[in-house]
Design a protein around this motif. Structure first.
Motif, PDB file in Angstrom:
ATOM      1  N   CYS A 108       6.459  10.676  10.315  1.00  0.00           N
ATOM      2  CA  CYS A 108       5.214  10.426  10.756  1.00  0.00           C
ATOM      3  C   CYS A 108       4.888  11.463   9.411  1.00  0.00           C
ATOM      4  CB  CYS A 108       5.656  11.717  12.141  1.00  0.00           C
ATOM      5  SG  CYS A 108       6.166  10.458  13.116  1.00  0.00           S
ATOM      6  N   ASP A 109       4.142  11.100   9.188  1.00  0.00           N
ATOM      7  CA  ASP A 109       3.258  11.734   7.720  1.00  0.00           C
ATOM      8  C   ASP A 109       2.921  13.274   7.584  1.00  0.00           C
ATOM      9  OD1 ASP A 109       0.386  12.007   9.477  1.00  0.00           O
ATOM     10  OD2 ASP A 109       0.347   9.324   8.489  1.00  0.00           O
ATOM     11  N   ASP A 133      10.690  13.758   3.672  1.00  0.00           N
ATOM     12  CA  ASP A 133      10.753  12.917   4.177  1.00  0.00           C
ATOM     13  C   ASP A 133      11.277  11.848   5.095  1.00  0.00           C
ATOM     14  OD1 ASP A 133      12.070  13.935   7.589  1.00  0.00           O
ATOM     15  OD2 ASP A 133       9.758  12.713   7.689  1.00  0.00           O
ATOM     16  N   PHE A 134       9.955  11.394   4.177  1.00  0.00           N
ATOM     17  CA  PHE A 134       9.927   9.345   4.197  1.00  0.00           C
ATOM     18  C   PHE A 134      10.962   8.814   3.390  1.00  0.00           C
ATOM     19  CE2 PHE A 134       7.436   6.319   1.459  1.00  0.00           C
ATOM     20  CZ  PHE A 134       7.828   5.234   2.788  1.00  0.00           C
ATOM     21  N   ASN A 135      10.338  10.011   2.158  1.00  0.00           N
ATOM     22  CA  ASN A 135      11.453   9.252   0.566  1.00  0.00           C
ATOM     23  C   ASN A 135      13.031   8.927   1.345  1.00  0.00           C
ATOM     24  OD1 ASN A 135       9.293   8.696  -0.855  1.00  0.00           O
ATOM     25  ND2 ASN A 135       9.880  10.995  -2.108  1.00  0.00           N
ATOM     26  N   SER A 136      13.478  10.141   2.176  1.00  0.00           N
ATOM     27  CA  SER A 136      15.349  10.265   2.561  1.00  0.00           C
ATOM     28  C   SER A 136      15.007   9.544   3.546  1.00  0.00           C
ATOM     29  CB  SER A 136      14.770  12.390   2.740  1.00  0.00           C
ATOM     30  OG  SER A 136      14.539  12.003   4.121  1.00  0.00           O
ATOM     31  N   TYR A 182       2.079  10.849  -2.783  1.00  0.00           N
ATOM     32  CA  TYR A 182       1.983   9.192  -1.827  1.00  0.00           C
ATOM     33  C   TYR A 182       3.333   8.672  -2.458  1.00  0.00           C
ATOM     34  CZ  TYR A 182      -0.455   7.213  -5.565  1.00  0.00           C
ATOM     35  OH  TYR A 182      -1.147   6.598  -6.555  1.00  0.00           O
ATOM     36  N   SER A 183       4.118   7.607  -1.915  1.00  0.00           N
ATOM     37  CA  SER A 183       5.032   6.986  -2.859  1.00  0.00           C
ATOM     38  C   SER A 183       4.303   5.573  -2.385  1.00  0.00           C
ATOM     39  CB  SER A 183       6.894   7.286  -1.599  1.00  0.00           C
ATOM     40  OG  SER A 183       6.639   8.377  -2.024  1.00  0.00           O
ATOM     41  N   ILE A 184       5.254   4.603  -3.832  1.00  0.00           N
ATOM     42  CA  ILE A 184       4.982   3.526  -3.136  1.00  0.00           C
ATOM     43  C   ILE A 184       5.779   2.575  -3.657  1.00  0.00           C
ATOM     44  CG2 ILE A 184       4.001   3.571  -5.589  1.00  0.00           C
ATOM     45  CD1 ILE A 184       1.570   1.728  -4.216  1.00  0.00           C
ATOM     46  N   ALA A 185       5.631   1.037  -3.041  1.00  0.00           N
ATOM     47  CA  ALA A 185       6.696   0.234  -2.882  1.00  0.00           C
ATOM     48  C   ALA A 185       6.565  -0.929  -4.263  1.00  0.00           C
ATOM     49  CB  ALA A 185       7.638  -0.501  -1.773  1.00  0.00           C
ATOM     50  N   ILE A 186       6.875  -1.218  -4.899  1.00  0.00           N
ATOM     51  CA  ILE A 186       7.091  -1.911  -5.897  1.00  0.00           C
ATOM     52  C   ILE A 186       8.088  -2.780  -6.322  1.00  0.00           C
ATOM     53  CG2 ILE A 186       5.581  -2.637  -8.728  1.00  0.00           C
ATOM     54  CD1 ILE A 186       4.526   0.206  -8.706  1.00  0.00           C
ATOM     55  N   SER A 187       7.781  -4.651  -6.289  1.00  0.00           N
ATOM     56  CA  SER A 187       9.243  -4.917  -6.488  1.00  0.00           C
ATOM     57  C   SER A 187       9.230  -5.630  -7.538  1.00  0.00           C
ATOM     58  CB  SER A 187       8.634  -6.491  -4.956  1.00  0.00           C
ATOM     59  OG  SER A 187       7.485  -6.701  -6.520  1.00  0.00           O
ATOM     60  N   PRO A 238       0.483  -1.312   0.134  1.00  0.00           N
ATOM     61  CA  PRO A 238      -0.203  -0.123   0.110  1.00  0.00           C
ATOM     62  C   PRO A 238       0.833   1.302  -0.136  1.00  0.00           C
ATOM     63  CG  PRO A 238      -0.596  -1.779   1.483  1.00  0.00           C
ATOM     64  CD  PRO A 238       0.500  -1.864   1.019  1.00  0.00           C
ATOM     65  N   GLY A 239       0.134   2.337  -0.412  1.00  0.00           N
ATOM     66  CA  GLY A 239       0.890   3.762  -1.381  1.00  0.00           C
ATOM     67  C   GLY A 239       1.010   3.931   0.574  1.00  0.00           C
ATOM     68  N   TRP A 240       2.013   4.749   0.491  1.00  0.00           N
ATOM     69  CA  TRP A 240       2.412   6.354   2.037  1.00  0.00           C
ATOM     70  C   TRP A 240       2.080   7.371   1.376  1.00  0.00           C
ATOM     71  CZ3 TRP A 240       1.871   5.091   7.277  1.00  0.00           C
ATOM     72  CH2 TRP A 240       2.967   6.456   7.748  1.00  0.00           C
TER      73      TRP A 240
END
Length: 210
Positions: A177-178, A106-109, A148-153, A79-81
């Motif tokens: 924190c978001d 902040d999240f990406n870094s 948002y950012s999302i992790a895709i394998s 799920p995306g953040w």
């Protein structure tokens, strides 16, 4: 941890096939595809995730997308953040100070890697860890204006027929924190390696022949 979101919209276009009939050109129905395409991951609310993220393989992720074909590669989407649009609009739990002004930056870094665990606790357990550059996609914006950012394998090799499980772990360099609320349990992710998703079951089924 707050509720995460999947976002999508898509369309599929199938070309017509022109053939010559009795010495003249005429339109004909497309021939049957001997290799049925991998079905897209389409959720009732979010739409077509394959189209949105440009994924050609079967997606395993949200609840409607828990099947893949035998001998077919597959991709795990977590799920995306999402975060507050900017630091000016962000609110945080008491005592938390972000390292970057905008929450999404902040999240990406702080994001280091994602680990994918298949068939946890069984003799066939497998673990794959990929650095941020391999999995994290950012610069995305939801219809509500939330970045948002999302992790895709990367694609995984096919698994044996039957039921399997898949778990996603994230590794962050520090707490994040978001900016969307002040409840640490709902709005923040911890430092280190932690379970980002539950251990989700999915099925590998025979590929249709028709």
């Amino acid at each position: 941890m707050k509720r995460a979101r999947f976002l999508a919209a898509a369309a599929v276009v199938v070309p017509s096939l022109l053939v010559a009939v009795l010495g003249s050109a005429a339109a004909a129905a497309p021939l049957p595809d001997p290799k049925p395409p991998v079905p897209h991951c389409i959720t009732p609310f979010d739409g077509d995730l394959n189209e949105l993220y440009g994924v050609k393989d079967r997606i395993i992720g949200p609840v409607p997308c828990r099947e893949t074909y035998a001998k077919a590669k597959w991709v795990r989407i977590a799920p995306g953040w999402g975060t507050a649009p900017s630091g000016a609009k962000a609110v945080y739990p008491a005592g938390y100070t972000p390292q970057r002004p905008d929450p999404i930056d902040d999240f990406n870094s702080k994001f280091v890697s994602a680990t994918y665990v298949h068939d946890l606790g069984t003799p066939r357990e497998q673990r794959f860890t990929y650095k941020k550059s391999r999995v994290l996609r950012t610069g995305l914006l939801g219809p509500d204006g939330v970045p948002y950012s999302i992790a895709i394998s990367p694609p995984f090799k096919a698994l044996d027929l039957g039921t399997h499980t898949t778990l996603v772990l994230f590794t962050l360099t520090a707490q994040h924190c978001d900016g969307l609320g002040t409840v640490e349990e709902e709005n923040c992710l911890p430092a280190g390696t932690f379970e980002y998703t539950s251990n989700a079951p999915f099925d590998v089924i025979p590929k249709p022949t028709g």
